[in-house]
Write a protein that holds these residues in place. Structure first.
Motif, PDB file in Angstrom:
ATOM      1  N   ALA A  68      15.532  -5.100 -19.911  1.00 20.45           N
ATOM      2  CA  ALA A  68      14.431  -5.923 -19.272  1.00 20.45           C
ATOM      3  C   ALA A  68      13.114  -5.215 -19.173  1.00 20.45           C
ATOM      4  CB  ALA A  68      14.957  -6.327 -17.782  1.00 20.45           C
ATOM      5  N   VAL A  69      13.115  -3.905 -18.922  1.00 20.89           N
ATOM      6  CA  VAL A  69      11.960  -3.069 -18.863  1.00 20.89           C
ATOM      7  C   VAL A  69      11.232  -3.161 -20.159  1.00 20.89           C
ATOM      8  CG1 VAL A  69      11.029  -0.931 -18.590  1.00 20.89           C
ATOM      9  CG2 VAL A  69      12.491  -1.613 -17.222  1.00 20.89           C
ATOM     10  N   ARG A  70      11.881  -2.972 -21.248  1.00 18.66           N
ATOM     11  CA  ARG A  70      11.372  -2.999 -22.482  1.00 18.66           C
ATOM     12  C   ARG A  70      10.548  -4.451 -22.870  1.00 18.66           C
ATOM     13  NH1 ARG A  70      16.059  -0.620 -24.471  1.00 18.66           N
ATOM     14  NH2 ARG A  70      15.936   1.666 -24.440  1.00 18.66           N
ATOM     15  N   GLU A  71      11.301  -5.463 -22.357  1.00 19.89           N
ATOM     16  CA  GLU A  71      10.783  -6.775 -22.582  1.00 19.89           C
ATOM     17  C   GLU A  71       9.651  -7.068 -21.755  1.00 19.89           C
ATOM     18  OE1 GLU A  71      12.689 -10.893 -21.042  1.00 19.89           O
ATOM     19  OE2 GLU A  71      13.818 -10.374 -22.953  1.00 19.89           O
ATOM     20  N   GLU A  72       9.436  -6.362 -20.449  1.00 17.32           N
ATOM     21  CA  GLU A  72       8.558  -6.659 -19.610  1.00 17.32           C
ATOM     22  C   GLU A  72       7.178  -5.911 -20.281  1.00 17.32           C
ATOM     23  OE1 GLU A  72       6.197  -8.076 -16.456  1.00 17.32           O
ATOM     24  OE2 GLU A  72       8.152  -8.642 -17.126  1.00 17.32           O
ATOM     25  N   VAL A  73       7.443  -4.863 -20.725  1.00 16.40           N
ATOM     26  CA  VAL A  73       6.184  -3.935 -21.547  1.00 16.40           C
ATOM     27  C   VAL A  73       5.812  -4.644 -22.575  1.00 16.40           C
ATOM     28  CG1 VAL A  73       5.973  -1.805 -22.748  1.00 16.40           C
ATOM     29  CG2 VAL A  73       7.246  -1.591 -20.494  1.00 16.40           C
ATOM     30  N   GLU A  74       6.428  -5.503 -23.485  1.00 14.95           N
ATOM     31  CA  GLU A  74       6.054  -6.080 -24.556  1.00 14.95           C
ATOM     32  C   GLU A  74       4.933  -7.172 -24.065  1.00 14.95           C
ATOM     33  OE1 GLU A  74       6.044  -5.222 -27.724  1.00 14.95           O
ATOM     34  OE2 GLU A  74       7.066  -3.454 -27.147  1.00 14.95           O
ATOM     35  N   ILE A  75       5.468  -7.931 -23.012  1.00 19.13           N
ATOM     36  CA  ILE A  75       4.695  -8.852 -22.371  1.00 19.13           C
ATOM     37  C   ILE A  75       3.514  -8.262 -21.967  1.00 19.13           C
ATOM     38  CG2 ILE A  75       4.807 -10.635 -20.565  1.00 19.13           C
ATOM     39  CD1 ILE A  75       7.575 -11.109 -20.830  1.00 19.13           C
ATOM     40  N   LEU A  76       3.585  -7.329 -21.207  1.00 19.48           N
ATOM     41  CA  LEU A  76       2.279  -6.627 -20.531  1.00 19.48           C
ATOM     42  C   LEU A  76       1.209  -5.921 -21.798  1.00 19.48           C
ATOM     43  CD1 LEU A  76       3.673  -4.821 -17.601  1.00 19.48           C
ATOM     44  CD2 LEU A  76       2.378  -6.694 -17.568  1.00 19.48           C
ATOM     45  N   LYS A  77       1.941  -5.679 -22.791  1.00 19.06           N
ATOM     46  CA  LYS A  77       1.126  -5.212 -24.032  1.00 19.06           C
ATOM     47  C   LYS A  77       0.363  -6.163 -24.619  1.00 19.06           C
ATOM     48  CE  LYS A  77       3.609  -0.981 -25.761  1.00 19.06           C
ATOM     49  NZ  LYS A  77       4.407  -0.418 -26.536  1.00 19.06           N
ATOM     50  N   GLU A  78       1.053  -7.596 -24.641  1.00 19.20           N
ATOM     51  CA  GLU A  78       0.404  -8.579 -25.379  1.00 19.20           C
ATOM     52  C   GLU A  78      -0.821  -9.338 -24.473  1.00 19.20           C
ATOM     53  OE1 GLU A  78      -0.461 -11.247 -28.150  1.00 19.20           O
ATOM     54  OE2 GLU A  78       0.950  -9.799 -28.165  1.00 19.20           O
ATOM     55  N   GLN A  79      -0.477  -9.173 -23.015  1.00 26.42           N
ATOM     56  CA  GLN A  79      -1.620  -9.611 -21.989  1.00 26.42           C
ATOM     57  C   GLN A  79      -2.816  -8.548 -22.259  1.00 26.42           C
ATOM     58  OE1 GLN A  79       0.438  -9.969 -18.394  1.00 26.42           O
ATOM     59  NE2 GLN A  79       1.408 -11.820 -18.502  1.00 26.42           N
ATOM     60  N   ILE A  80      -2.611  -7.390 -22.489  1.00 31.74           N
ATOM     61  CA  ILE A  80      -3.689  -6.562 -22.415  1.00 31.74           C
ATOM     62  C   ILE A  80      -4.335  -6.388 -23.567  1.00 31.74           C
ATOM     63  CG2 ILE A  80      -4.089  -3.920 -22.766  1.00 31.74           C
ATOM     64  CD1 ILE A  80      -1.656  -3.378 -20.900  1.00 31.74           C
ATOM     65  N   LYS A  81      -3.682  -6.734 -24.740  1.00 27.04           N
ATOM     66  CA  LYS A  81      -4.559  -7.092 -26.112  1.00 27.04           C
ATOM     67  C   LYS A  81      -5.319  -8.335 -25.765  1.00 27.04           C
ATOM     68  CE  LYS A  81      -3.389  -8.123 -30.761  1.00 27.04           C
ATOM     69  NZ  LYS A  81      -2.355  -8.578 -31.800  1.00 27.04           N
ATOM     70  N   GLU A  82      -4.816  -9.381 -25.244  1.00 25.62           N
ATOM     71  CA  GLU A  82      -5.671 -10.440 -25.074  1.00 25.62           C
ATOM     72  C   GLU A  82      -6.811 -10.269 -24.336  1.00 25.62           C
ATOM     73  OE1 GLU A  82      -2.913 -13.412 -23.510  1.00 25.62           O
ATOM     74  OE2 GLU A  82      -1.855 -13.548 -25.506  1.00 25.62           O
ATOM     75  N   LEU A  83      -6.545  -9.608 -23.024  1.00 24.19           N
ATOM     76  CA  LEU A  83      -7.565  -9.342 -22.226  1.00 24.19           C
ATOM     77  C   LEU A  83      -8.815  -8.427 -22.949  1.00 24.19           C
ATOM     78  CD1 LEU A  83      -5.778  -8.599 -18.908  1.00 24.19           C
ATOM     79  CD2 LEU A  83      -7.210 -10.466 -19.405  1.00 24.19           C
ATOM     80  N   VAL A  84      -8.344  -7.380 -23.662  1.00 24.94           N
ATOM     81  CA  VAL A  84      -9.205  -6.479 -24.621  1.00 24.94           C
ATOM     82  C   VAL A  84     -10.102  -7.319 -25.583  1.00 24.94           C
ATOM     83  CG1 VAL A  84      -9.561  -4.732 -26.315  1.00 24.94           C
ATOM     84  CG2 VAL A  84      -8.040  -4.371 -24.126  1.00 24.94           C
TER      85      VAL A  84
END
Length: 135
Positions: A68-84
Motif C-alpha cells: 500500500a505504501v509503494r502504491e501511494e508513493v507511485e501516485i505521489l511521484k506522478e502528482q509531483i511530476k505533473e506539478l513540476v
C-alpha cells in the motif's frame, strides 16, 4: 477457563495473550479463530507454534502495508511530476508576459500588488526587456 490448569499467574497471562494474538491476527486474515489450550506437558511446543503463527500473520500484514505504501508513493511521484511540469509551463508563460509587457503595464502591475507580493524581476526593467519592447 479453569485456573487449576495453570501453576502460576504468568501461565494464565501467557495463555490470555496468545489467545488474544491468535484471535486478532485470525480476524485480520479472515480465518477462524484457533482455540489454544495450554497444559503443562505441551506448553513449550504450543507456545512455539503460536509464536510462528503470529510471526507469519505479522509478515503478511507487513507485506500488505508495504504494498500500500509503494502504491501511494507511485501516485505521489506522478502528482509531483505533473506539478513540476505545470510549474515550468507557468514560469515560461510568466517570463514571456513580462518580456512582452510595456513599462507602463509593469508600473500598473507594481501599483496593484502589495509590497510583499512584488517579485524582484518586475520591479526592475532589465536592458533586455527595454530592447525587446522597443519597436
Amino acid at each position: 477457563m479453569s485456573s487449576e490448569m495453570y501453576q502460576s499467574p504468568m501461565e494464565v497471562a501467557v495463555y490470555q495473550l496468545h489467545n488474544f494474538s491468535i484471535s486478532f491476527f485470525s480476524s485480520l486474515l479472515g480465518g477462524d479463530v484457533v482455540s489454544v489450550k495450554l497444559d503443562n506437558s505441551a506448553s513449550g511446543a504450543t507456545v512455539v507454534a503460536i509464536d510462528n503463527k503470529i510471526e507469519q500473520a505479522m509478515d503478511l500484514v507487513k507485506n500488505h502495508l508495504m504494498y500500500a505504501v509503494r502504491e501511494e508513493v507511485e501516485i505521489l511521484k506522478e502528482q509531483i511530476k505533473e506539478l513540476v511540469e505545470k510549474n515550468s509551463q507557468l514560469e515560461r508563460e510568466n517570463s514571456l508576459l513580462k518580456t512582452l509587457a510595456s513599462p507602463e503595464q509593469l508600473e500598473k502591475l507594481e501599483s496593484q500588488l502589495g509590497p510583499e507580493e512584488q517579485p524582484t524581476a518586475i520591479a526592475s526593467n532589465s536592458p533586455e526587456q527595454d530592447a525587446g519592447s522597443a519597436v
